[in-house]
Scaffold this active site. Structure first.
Site, short mmCIF file in Angstrom:
data_model
loop_
_atom_site.label_atom_id
_atom_site.label_comp_id
_atom_site.label_asym_id
_atom_site.label_seq_id
_atom_site.Cartn_x
_atom_site.Cartn_y
_atom_site.Cartn_z
N TYR A 230 16.35 24.67 1.46
CA TYR A 230 15.66 25.62 0.28
C TYR A 230 15.34 24.69 -0.48
CZ TYR A 230 17.63 30.00 2.10
OH TYR A 230 17.53 31.13 2.89
N ASP B 132 16.59 37.11 0.05
CA ASP B 132 16.67 37.94 -0.91
C ASP B 132 15.37 38.69 -1.40
OD1 ASP B 132 19.48 38.19 -0.79
OD2 ASP B 132 19.65 36.88 -2.17
#
Length: 258
Positions: free
Chosen positions: A115, A51
């Site tokens: 992540y 994003d």
């Protein structure tokens, strides 16, 4: 001829990975640079779609040599990467060019993605662009206790962005934990904590929603049983807020053949 590109990027200047109208993206920047070097239009496919503002320590993308190109293959990968790095600017770094099979796929062939989300307890301008500053100390033991529940579920609807185009909210999480973080420029040791999560796939906004909910646990706002019920509700409105993007890094992507 198909190639994988291994790259990293600072997500701050970009509106995410994916090309979109009237906004700068990592994908668009790479495609424009490749098209200049290969003298023909080039499209690339990434391992995922980060994003706006999210960073990548490791990202892979594949592209095919265009039929219109005068090259059958890229003979000098070092020279190719040097030219590509010059065209992509300071926020993107190309590390490796890897010849792969014609049916290799950067997104669908990835077996695991990892992540990391960085939280600092000390306010410093040198960490502001790569971490989130917590104004209060968090109970890491309780956060880890709740994070372990993520390994026991496969439906992450409660942490998925509403009205996304995902066909399923099923993910297999294999790691989810917090540990101390000791960055440069820090006066305290440790200066914060980092959340690491690995899975076969991730939903849009999933990691930042998970972190936001676990931060509420660390603040004493949510108990372990309440965290469990949030997962079971499969309702995004029941989970915590989405955390700021600058502290999130796509840390690694793994493939069975790389």
């Amino acid at each position: 001829m198909r190639y994988f590109l291994k790259l990293s990027y600072n997500g701050t200047p970009f509106h995410g990975w994916q090309t979109q109208p009237n906004a700068s993206s990592v994908q668009q920047t790479l495609e424009e640079a490749l098209s200049i070097i290969l003298r023909a239009p080039v499209s690339i496919t990434g391992a995922g779609r980060t994003d706006t503002g999210v960073n990548a320590r490791v990202m892979y993308a594949h592209f095919d040599l265009p039929e219109e190109s005068d090259r059958r293959r890229i003979e000098d990968s070092s020279r190719f990467l040097l030219s590509l790095n010059r065209l992509c600017g300071p926020s993107i770094a190309l590390h490796e060019l890897i010849p792969v099979a014609d049916d290799a796929h950067a997104r669908f062939d990835a077996s695991k993605r990892t992540y990391k989300y960085f939280v600092s307890f000390e306010k410093t301008p040198f960490l502001a662009g790569c971490s989130w500053h917590s104004p209060s100390i968090l109970d890491v033991d309780k956060m880890n206790d709740c994070a372990s529940l993520l390994l026991e579920t496969d439906d992450f609807t409660s942490f998925a962005k509403l009205h996304s185009d995902a066909k399923t909210n099923i993910c297999k999480v294999t790691r989810a934990d917090w540990e101390p973080w000791c960055p440069m420029f820090a006066e305290k040791n440790p200066a914060g904590i980092v959340f690491t999560i690995s899975a076969d796939r991730f939903l849009r906004n999933m990691v930042r929603a998970v972190v936001g909910t676990l931060v509420d646990v660390g603040r004493g706002k949510i108990s372990k049983e309440e965290f469990r019920r949030i997962i079971e509700k499969r309702d995004r409105c029941s989970a915590g807020t989405s955390m700021p993007p600058q502290a999130l890094f796509l840390w690694d992507v793994e493939y069975p053949y790389i």
